[in-house]
Write an enzyme that holds these catalytic residues in place. Structure first.
Site, short mmCIF file in Angstrom:
data_model
loop_
_atom_site.label_atom_id
_atom_site.label_comp_id
_atom_site.label_asym_id
_atom_site.label_seq_id
_atom_site.Cartn_x
_atom_site.Cartn_y
_atom_site.Cartn_z
N ARG A 108 1.03 -1.27 0.01
CA ARG A 108 -0.03 -0.21 -0.31
C ARG A 108 1.03 1.26 0.15
O ARG A 108 2.08 1.25 0.61
CB ARG A 108 -0.94 -0.13 1.24
CG ARG A 108 -1.96 1.23 1.07
CD ARG A 108 -2.92 1.29 2.75
NE ARG A 108 -3.59 2.53 2.47
CZ ARG A 108 -4.27 3.02 3.28
NH1 ARG A 108 -4.26 2.47 4.41
NH2 ARG A 108 -5.06 4.11 3.09
N HIS A 109 0.51 2.24 -0.70
CA HIS A 109 1.26 3.60 -0.77
C HIS A 109 1.38 3.89 0.49
O HIS A 109 0.78 3.75 1.51
CB HIS A 109 0.43 4.54 -1.74
CG HIS A 109 -0.94 4.97 -1.30
ND1 HIS A 109 -1.06 5.67 -0.12
CD2 HIS A 109 -2.10 4.14 -1.61
CE1 HIS A 109 -2.53 5.68 -0.13
NE2 HIS A 109 -3.12 5.07 -0.97
N GLN A 162 1.30 7.39 3.69
CA GLN A 162 0.22 7.91 3.93
C GLN A 162 -0.01 9.34 2.79
O GLN A 162 1.03 9.91 2.80
CB GLN A 162 0.38 8.54 5.34
CG GLN A 162 -0.85 9.46 5.77
CD GLN A 162 -0.33 10.08 7.16
OE1 GLN A 162 0.60 10.98 7.15
NE2 GLN A 162 -1.08 9.75 8.19
N THR A 163 -1.31 9.74 2.61
CA THR A 163 -1.39 11.05 2.05
C THR A 163 -2.17 11.94 2.78
O THR A 163 -2.67 11.71 3.92
CB THR A 163 -2.15 10.57 0.72
OG1 THR A 163 -3.36 10.05 1.11
CG2 THR A 163 -1.55 9.57 -0.13
N PHE A 209 -5.11 13.27 2.27
CA PHE A 209 -6.56 12.68 2.40
C PHE A 209 -6.54 11.55 3.57
O PHE A 209 -7.51 11.37 4.11
CB PHE A 209 -7.11 12.31 1.18
CG PHE A 209 -7.68 13.50 0.25
CD1 PHE A 209 -7.47 14.74 0.79
CD2 PHE A 209 -8.75 13.06 -0.50
CE1 PHE A 209 -8.45 15.54 0.13
CE2 PHE A 209 -9.27 14.31 -1.23
CZ PHE A 209 -9.20 15.49 -1.31
N ARG A 216 0.26 8.96 -5.77
CA ARG A 216 0.65 8.56 -4.21
C ARG A 216 1.56 7.22 -4.57
O ARG A 216 2.29 6.88 -3.91
CB ARG A 216 -0.44 8.46 -3.43
CG ARG A 216 -1.58 7.62 -3.68
CD ARG A 216 -2.85 8.07 -2.88
NE ARG A 216 -3.81 7.15 -3.29
CZ ARG A 216 -4.78 7.48 -3.93
NH1 ARG A 216 -4.60 8.67 -4.77
NH2 ARG A 216 -6.16 6.62 -3.98
N GLU A 247 -7.19 2.38 -7.07
CA GLU A 247 -8.23 2.23 -5.75
C GLU A 247 -9.80 2.08 -6.69
O GLU A 247 -10.02 2.58 -7.66
CB GLU A 247 -8.38 3.28 -4.97
CG GLU A 247 -8.90 3.21 -3.65
CD GLU A 247 -8.57 1.94 -3.00
OE1 GLU A 247 -9.33 0.96 -3.27
OE2 GLU A 247 -8.41 2.16 -1.71
N SER A 248 -10.48 1.62 -5.54
CA SER A 248 -11.95 1.75 -6.04
C SER A 248 -12.41 3.31 -6.27
O SER A 248 -11.75 4.12 -5.86
CB SER A 248 -12.92 1.09 -5.01
OG SER A 248 -12.69 -0.05 -4.65
N PHE A 249 -13.38 3.45 -7.23
CA PHE A 249 -13.83 4.55 -7.60
C PHE A 249 -15.03 4.93 -6.96
O PHE A 249 -16.02 4.12 -6.89
CB PHE A 249 -14.20 4.80 -9.19
CG PHE A 249 -14.54 6.12 -9.63
CD1 PHE A 249 -13.76 7.12 -9.19
CD2 PHE A 249 -15.53 6.20 -10.45
CE1 PHE A 249 -14.25 8.41 -9.58
CE2 PHE A 249 -15.88 7.50 -10.94
CZ PHE A 249 -15.39 8.64 -10.39
#
Length: 219
Positions: free
Chosen positions: A9-10, A12-13, A15, A59, A87-89
């Site tokens: 998983r990327h 932290q961003t 968002f 990201r 990711e899911s949209f």
């Protein structure tokens, strides 16, 4: 043919930090996100990746570049973008506070939050409810989502060789969904994987098997 996907998983961003819905929308890595990506890179430095991929979100791209730059085969790795592993949209829910968005999606079905869901409600069901609740109906339902994910795995099959180790940087709900559907029974999927965590996926004769989920690479 059998090969292993090191699915990360990327980091932290912004968002993520603000607890907002982030699917196809994108925000940069925070300083903390860059730090955990670098820590993951150090843990994976000796893994001889045959190839490296990420979704086309910045990201994921940035996290993939951090990891490949520290890898023992960095001179041979050219990270590629795979839109199939986005990711899911979430349609018009993109950018909303997560708790608020999920309340709007789940309340018509008698739930207040994702934490209230029992095993009788699948992750695919929540995708269908998300599309139903989206006033524009642009959010992906389960069928739309799995069509592109399966296409992504089929594409990797065309490039991989026996015994390869492939890096794939993707997203929390995508990794959680794959682990829930294809887990080997050795773990329980109760939460979204942590930023920069490792999930191991085996592709064996076109079949997907998740053998380890949300393994921390952070000290």
């Amino acid at each position: 043919m059998k090969y292993t996907i090191y699915c990360i998983r990327h980091g932290q961003t912004w968002f993520n930090h603000y607890q907002k819905i982030q699917g196809w929308s994108d925000t940069p890595l925070t300083p903390a996100g860059e730090k955990v990506a670098q820590q993951a890179a150090e843990k994976l430095a000796t893994v001889p990746f045959a190839a490296a991929f990420s979704s086309d979100a910045r990201r994921a791209i940035d996290t993939c570049q951090i990891i490949t730059a520290a890898n023992c085969r960095h001179d041979h790795l050219q990270p590629q973008k795979l839109t199939d592993f986005r990711e899911s949209f979430y349609g018009s829910f993109e950018g909303m506070f997560s708790a608020e968005a999920w309340y709007q999606v789940l309340a018509p079905h008698g739930y207040k939050s994702l934490a209230d869901l029992g095993p009788e409600v699948s992750y695919d069901q929540t995708k269908d409810w998300m599309k139903e609740a989206d006033p524009f109906h642009d959010a992906e339902n389960a069928t739309e989502y799995w069509t592109r994910i399966d296409h992504g795995f089929d594409y990797l099959d065309t490039l991989a060789h026996e015994g390869d180790k492939i890096l794939l940087v993707s997203h929390g709900n995508t990794i959680k969904s794959i682990a829930s559907k294809y887990g080997d029974g050795s773990f329980t999927v109760n939460s979204t994987p942590a930023n920069s965590s490792l999930t191991l996926i085996t592709r064996d004769q076109g079949q997907t098997i998740v053998t380890d989920y949300n393994h921390s690479l952070i000290d």
